[in-house]
Motif scaffolding. Sequence first.
Motif, PDB file in Angstrom:
ATOM      1  N   MET A   1       0.833  -1.196   0.000  1.00 46.78           N
ATOM      2  CA  MET A   1       0.000   0.000   0.000  1.00 46.78           C
ATOM      3  C   MET A   1       0.868   1.246   0.000  1.00 46.78           C
ATOM      4  N   TYR A   2       0.290   2.361  -0.452  1.00 41.67           N
ATOM      5  CA  TYR A   2       1.015   3.632  -0.501  1.00 41.67           C
ATOM      6  C   TYR A   2       0.578   4.501   0.663  1.00 41.67           C
ATOM      7  N   ILE A   3       1.562   5.088   1.355  1.00 40.31           N
ATOM      8  CA  ILE A   3       1.316   5.994   2.469  1.00 40.31           C
ATOM      9  C   ILE A   3       1.910   7.346   2.104  1.00 40.31           C
ATOM     10  N   PRO A   4       1.093   8.367   1.870  1.00 39.98           N
ATOM     11  CA  PRO A   4       1.608   9.641   1.340  1.00 39.98           C
ATOM     12  C   PRO A   4       2.461  10.432   2.307  1.00 39.98           C
ATOM     13  N   ASP A   5       2.209  10.303   3.609  1.00 37.76           N
ATOM     14  CA  ASP A   5       2.937  11.122   4.589  1.00 37.76           C
ATOM     15  C   ASP A   5       3.437  10.219   5.711  1.00 37.76           C
ATOM     16  N   PRO A   6       4.480   9.441   5.450  1.00 35.91           N
ATOM     17  CA  PRO A   6       4.898   8.442   6.434  1.00 35.91           C
ATOM     18  C   PRO A   6       5.772   9.047   7.534  1.00 35.91           C
ATOM     19  N   SER A   7       5.738   8.394   8.678  1.00 31.90           N
ATOM     20  CA  SER A   7       6.705   8.648   9.746  1.00 31.90           C
ATOM     21  C   SER A   7       7.014   7.299  10.367  1.00 31.90           C
ATOM     22  N   PRO A   8       8.217   7.115  10.919  1.00 34.23           N
ATOM     23  CA  PRO A   8       8.546   5.817  11.511  1.00 34.23           C
ATOM     24  C   PRO A   8       7.571   5.390  12.604  1.00 34.23           C
ATOM     25  N   ALA A   9       7.142   6.328  13.451  1.00 34.51           N
ATOM     26  CA  ALA A   9       6.243   5.971  14.550  1.00 34.51           C
ATOM     27  C   ALA A   9       4.884   5.508  14.030  1.00 34.51           C
ATOM     28  N   ALA A  10       4.332   6.266  13.081  1.00 32.62           N
ATOM     29  CA  ALA A  10       3.020   5.897  12.540  1.00 32.62           C
ATOM     30  C   ALA A  10       3.091   4.575  11.789  1.00 32.62           C
ATOM     31  N   LEU A  11       4.178   4.370  11.059  1.00 32.09           N
ATOM     32  CA  LEU A  11       4.302   3.143  10.296  1.00 32.09           C
ATOM     33  C   LEU A  11       4.521   1.939  11.207  1.00 32.09           C
ATOM     34  N   ALA A  12       5.256   2.118  12.283  1.00 30.84           N
ATOM     35  CA  ALA A  12       5.449   1.018  13.231  1.00 30.84           C
ATOM     36  C   ALA A  12       4.109   0.584  13.811  1.00 30.84           C
ATOM     37  N   SER A  13       3.271   1.559  14.155  1.00 27.43           N
ATOM     38  CA  SER A  13       1.942   1.239  14.677  1.00 27.43           C
ATOM     39  C   SER A  13       1.118   0.488  13.639  1.00 27.43           C
ATOM     40  N   HIS A  14       1.207   0.924  12.401  1.00 27.90           N
ATOM     41  CA  HIS A  14       0.482   0.266  11.311  1.00 27.90           C
ATOM     42  C   HIS A  14       0.955  -1.181  11.143  1.00 27.90           C
ATOM     43  N   LEU A  15       2.255  -1.411  11.161  1.00 28.90           N
ATOM     44  CA  LEU A  15       2.789  -2.753  10.953  1.00 28.90           C
ATOM     45  C   LEU A  15       2.427  -3.693  12.098  1.00 28.90           C
ATOM     46  N   ARG A  16       2.415  -3.181  13.322  1.00 26.06           N
ATOM     47  CA  ARG A  16       2.038  -4.030  14.454  1.00 26.06           C
ATOM     48  C   ARG A  16       0.608  -4.535  14.319  1.00 26.06           C
ATOM     49  N   LYS A  17      -0.250  -3.750  13.666  1.00 22.84           N
ATOM     50  CA  LYS A  17      -1.654  -4.127  13.518  1.00 22.84           C
ATOM     51  C   LYS A  17      -1.900  -5.007  12.301  1.00 22.84           C
ATOM     52  N   THR A  18      -1.066  -4.878  11.264  1.00 23.56           N
ATOM     53  CA  THR A  18      -1.403  -5.488   9.977  1.00 23.56           C
ATOM     54  C   THR A  18      -0.468  -6.611   9.537  1.00 23.56           C
ATOM     55  N   THR A  19       0.699  -6.748  10.136  1.00 28.39           N
ATOM     56  CA  THR A  19       1.662  -7.739   9.666  1.00 28.39           C
ATOM     57  C   THR A  19       1.565  -9.007  10.494  1.00 28.39           C
ATOM     58  N   GLY A  20       1.387 -10.135   9.821  1.00 24.74           N
ATOM     59  CA  GLY A  20       1.206 -11.408  10.493  1.00 24.74           C
ATOM     60  C   GLY A  20       2.493 -11.957  11.064  1.00 24.74           C
TER      61      GLY A  20
ATOM     62  N   VAL B   1      14.205  -1.244   4.992  1.00 25.92           N
ATOM     63  CA  VAL B   1      13.820   0.048   4.420  1.00 25.92           C
ATOM     64  C   VAL B   1      14.803   0.401   3.314  1.00 25.92           C
ATOM     65  N   GLY B   2      14.286   0.885   2.198  1.00 26.65           N
ATOM     66  CA  GLY B   2      15.136   1.334   1.101  1.00 26.65           C
ATOM     67  C   GLY B   2      14.719   2.711   0.632  1.00 26.65           C
ATOM     68  N   LEU B   3      15.700   3.552   0.326  1.00 27.23           N
ATOM     69  CA  LEU B   3      15.461   4.894  -0.218  1.00 27.23           C
ATOM     70  C   LEU B   3      15.674   4.830  -1.728  1.00 27.23           C
ATOM     71  N   PHE B   4      14.679   5.289  -2.502  1.00 27.38           N
ATOM     72  CA  PHE B   4      14.713   5.155  -3.950  1.00 27.38           C
ATOM     73  C   PHE B   4      14.404   6.486  -4.634  1.00 27.38           C
ATOM     74  N   PRO B   5      14.816   6.633  -5.915  1.00 29.02           N
ATOM     75  CA  PRO B   5      14.506   7.866  -6.649  1.00 29.02           C
ATOM     76  C   PRO B   5      13.018   8.168  -6.745  1.00 29.02           C
ATOM     77  N   GLY B   6      12.184   7.147  -6.632  1.00 24.30           N
ATOM     78  CA  GLY B   6      10.741   7.321  -6.641  1.00 24.30           C
ATOM     79  C   GLY B   6      10.074   6.027  -6.239  1.00 24.30           C
ATOM     80  N   VAL B   7       8.799   6.123  -5.878  1.00 22.95           N
ATOM     81  CA  VAL B   7       8.023   4.929  -5.548  1.00 22.95           C
ATOM     82  C   VAL B   7       6.864   4.813  -6.522  1.00 22.95           C
ATOM     83  N   VAL B   8       6.458   3.577  -6.783  1.00 21.40           N
ATOM     84  CA  VAL B   8       5.377   3.289  -7.721  1.00 21.40           C
ATOM     85  C   VAL B   8       4.125   2.952  -6.930  1.00 21.40           C
ATOM     86  N   ASP B   9       3.076   3.726  -7.188  1.00 22.24           N
ATOM     87  CA  ASP B   9       1.783   3.563  -6.534  1.00 22.24           C
ATOM     88  C   ASP B   9       0.747   3.287  -7.616  1.00 22.24           C
TER      89      ASP B   9
END
Length: 372
Positions: free
Chosen positions: A1-20, A53-61
């Motif tokens: 999924m694409y997250i337009p305004d990510p932060s490590p804290a918000a993403l960690a919370s998301h992963l704890r809820k959604t990753t098996g 985590v990888g930093l790239f020239p762009g992401v595909v959504d």
Amino acid sequence: MYIPDPSPAALASHLRKTTGPDEGAVVFLGDAHKDAFSEWERLGAETDCPVVVGLFPGVVDGAHWRHEGAVVLSVPVQGRPQVLDLTRPVPGPTEASAAASASFLVLVDGLSEHVGKALLWLRDRCGMEHVCVGGGAGRRSMTPGPCLVANETRLQDAAVVIPLAGQADLGVRHGWTRTGTSLVATRTDGAVIEHLNWEPAAEVYARAVEAHQGAPVAPDAFAEVAARHPFGLLREGREDIVRDPIARTDDDGIRCAGPVPENTVLHVLEGNADALIDAAGQVGAAGKPPESTPDTVFVADCVSRQSYLNDRMDEELEAIAAGGRRNDPPPYGVLSIGEIACDGTGHLEWLNKTTVRASLSTSSETSPEGSG
């Protein structure tokens, strides 16, 4: 999924809820977040699953690409990621390596001078029977620096190998065609072609392009010419492997975006936007369809294609999305600095200016026929 305004804290919370419990997370960050990249070191420590985590020239959504935001993939894994420090002798395989997994997702520092070392490791450990897919990380400015995070550590000159559980079905296309000129790389040094046909490489290349286009090549036009006329490493019976010329060296050699073996036959290639877009649209249709609908469609599309296509890049991504099988989910992935592909039936390769598409499924059975 694409997250337009990510932060490590918000993403960690998301992963704890959604990753098996048997999944890992791969986070692709757009180049707009390069100045805050150090903040992502702590993400893995705040989750219950392996995180890369990888930093790239762009992401595909889906059918669009973006400088900013993050694409997050939760993928079934079979062991923890293995980190390869490419500045040192690479280690032997861990228990999570080739014997334990049928397929691998690989992220590598696309600006490293040691990419070839990662390819050798993968070829030795994975052989030809494993599917490998991935891409080169790095900043859009092509400035070297840390571009990967694994094991809560920022990495440069490194590769991260993620062993996947389940099925992977791979397609690879680029759409560049031969001009009719073939040359031999008679002296090379890694990614530098020193001589073509026993003469200084840049001089021979310029003459070949001049003969094809019927006009002289200006001395300061190397970058413009190279963007239109990459090299193709000869591969019988299938598309040549594209090798991107990126700079003329002080002694009239040509530095490429990947290794060129000595005595390789090279073709001077050309392309046009329609042909590239058409090829990208075919990348999801090749090969025998898997028995089940994939859970994830991952795409690594070379950033140099975006530079070449410019405002038609969304057309290419629309073609990739439309070219998949019925009921496929939308593609997510990256604009990469080089692509990695092995469909399980041939050699693993480092590619330039190419589109790679992988359908990933939680099914434990691998596709009976490769699609690259």
